[in-house]
Design a protein around this motif. Sequence first.
Motif, PDB file in Angstrom:
ATOM      1  N   SER A 115      -9.345  -4.715   4.457  1.00  0.00           N
ATOM      2  CA  SER A 115     -10.201  -5.814   4.947  1.00  0.00           C
ATOM      3  C   SER A 115      -9.089  -7.052   4.714  1.00  0.00           C
ATOM      4  N   SER A 117     -12.081   0.778   3.777  1.00  0.00           N
ATOM      5  CA  SER A 117     -12.505  -0.856   2.923  1.00  0.00           C
ATOM      6  C   SER A 117     -11.357  -1.400   2.177  1.00  0.00           C
ATOM      7  N   ASP A 118     -10.239  -0.896   1.914  1.00  0.00           N
ATOM      8  CA  ASP A 118      -9.136  -1.389   1.348  1.00  0.00           C
ATOM      9  C   ASP A 118      -8.212  -2.282   2.378  1.00  0.00           C
ATOM     10  N   ARG A 124       0.630   4.542  -2.518  1.00  0.00           N
ATOM     11  CA  ARG A 124      -0.550   5.238  -2.662  1.00  0.00           C
ATOM     12  C   ARG A 124      -0.556   6.496  -2.001  1.00  0.00           C
ATOM     13  N   THR A 168      -5.787  -6.659   5.120  1.00  0.00           N
ATOM     14  CA  THR A 168      -4.469  -6.266   5.648  1.00  0.00           C
ATOM     15  C   THR A 168      -4.475  -6.457   7.341  1.00  0.00           C
ATOM     16  N   VAL A 206      -5.544   5.761   1.230  1.00  0.00           N
ATOM     17  CA  VAL A 206      -6.095   4.410   1.554  1.00  0.00           C
ATOM     18  C   VAL A 206      -7.605   4.606   2.171  1.00  0.00           C
ATOM     19  N   LEU A 232       0.972  -1.326   0.050  1.00  0.00           N
ATOM     20  CA  LEU A 232       0.176  -0.025   0.279  1.00  0.00           C
ATOM     21  C   LEU A 232       0.823   1.171  -0.007  1.00  0.00           C
TER      22      LEU A 232
END
Length: 303
Positions: A192, A189-190, A183, A194, A186, A180
Amino acid sequence: MNRIDVGFAELQAFVAVSERLSFRAAAAALEITQPALSRRVDKLEGVLQVRLFERTSRRVALSEAGRQFQGHARAAIREMEMALGGISAAAAQRSAVVTVACVPSVANHVLPGALEAFARRFPNVRLCVLDESGAQVVQSVTLAQADFGVSFVGAQEADLDFKAIYTEQYVLAVRRDHPLAGRKQVAWSDLSETRLISLSSRSSNRILFDNALANLKQRPAVFCEVNHVTTALAMAAAGVGVTAVPALAYSAVRYPTLAALALVGPSVQRTLGLLSRKGVTLSAPAQALVAILEDAAQHDFRF
């Protein structure tokens, strides 16, 4: 023992006259009128039921009882002056110590710069920092264990004033080699899939997260739970997982292996404020430290 209704003013009046043997000179020294001085001496003689002075139109002299009483009166005044001086000295000593209660994330990353600036201006004032949870900060200020507090809770406390000085966003701290890390932002919801390092459910930070994420259909699962922000950052730096922390807690200098990414969907923020007891005036040094923090907040706490 019968109550003796003699005040400090009556003793001062007697000693002033006994030393000058003049009501006019004594009244001038005490900065009162002659009639007021005479009333004080008359009251003292009435209580003692003796004549302390032999007075004629031309002269004033101590009576035998007055000569006997003079030493006692002087000693009583000296004792009172010493007592009052001791109280003043104790008050001065208390005012020479500033105690601030502060949540750990601010104590670690904001307070050092403020205290260094304060120490330059007040080198003789001692400092005491109570780095504790938000609830404990409120308690320390309420119980007068701290002059004031720095926290994110307490605006609702009836006995305290809460002055907001800064609003900060929460960021996601990830290792620079994490998938990640490339980015700019973030979404919750991204996360889930991790491993999320979260603060304890007893933490005010966790309560804030839980409230902000209550409407999410799918919330990230907590992989590791810790009590302190610094521990969460250390875990993230070690590669255990990622963690959401206040932006002020993140430092690229202190955590060079971590990157801080904006968190959205929703964005979570908190407001930093100063807590003080209603109706209580802070000492001059404490007011100065408050002013330093308020000024620093306007510059994102860059000292």
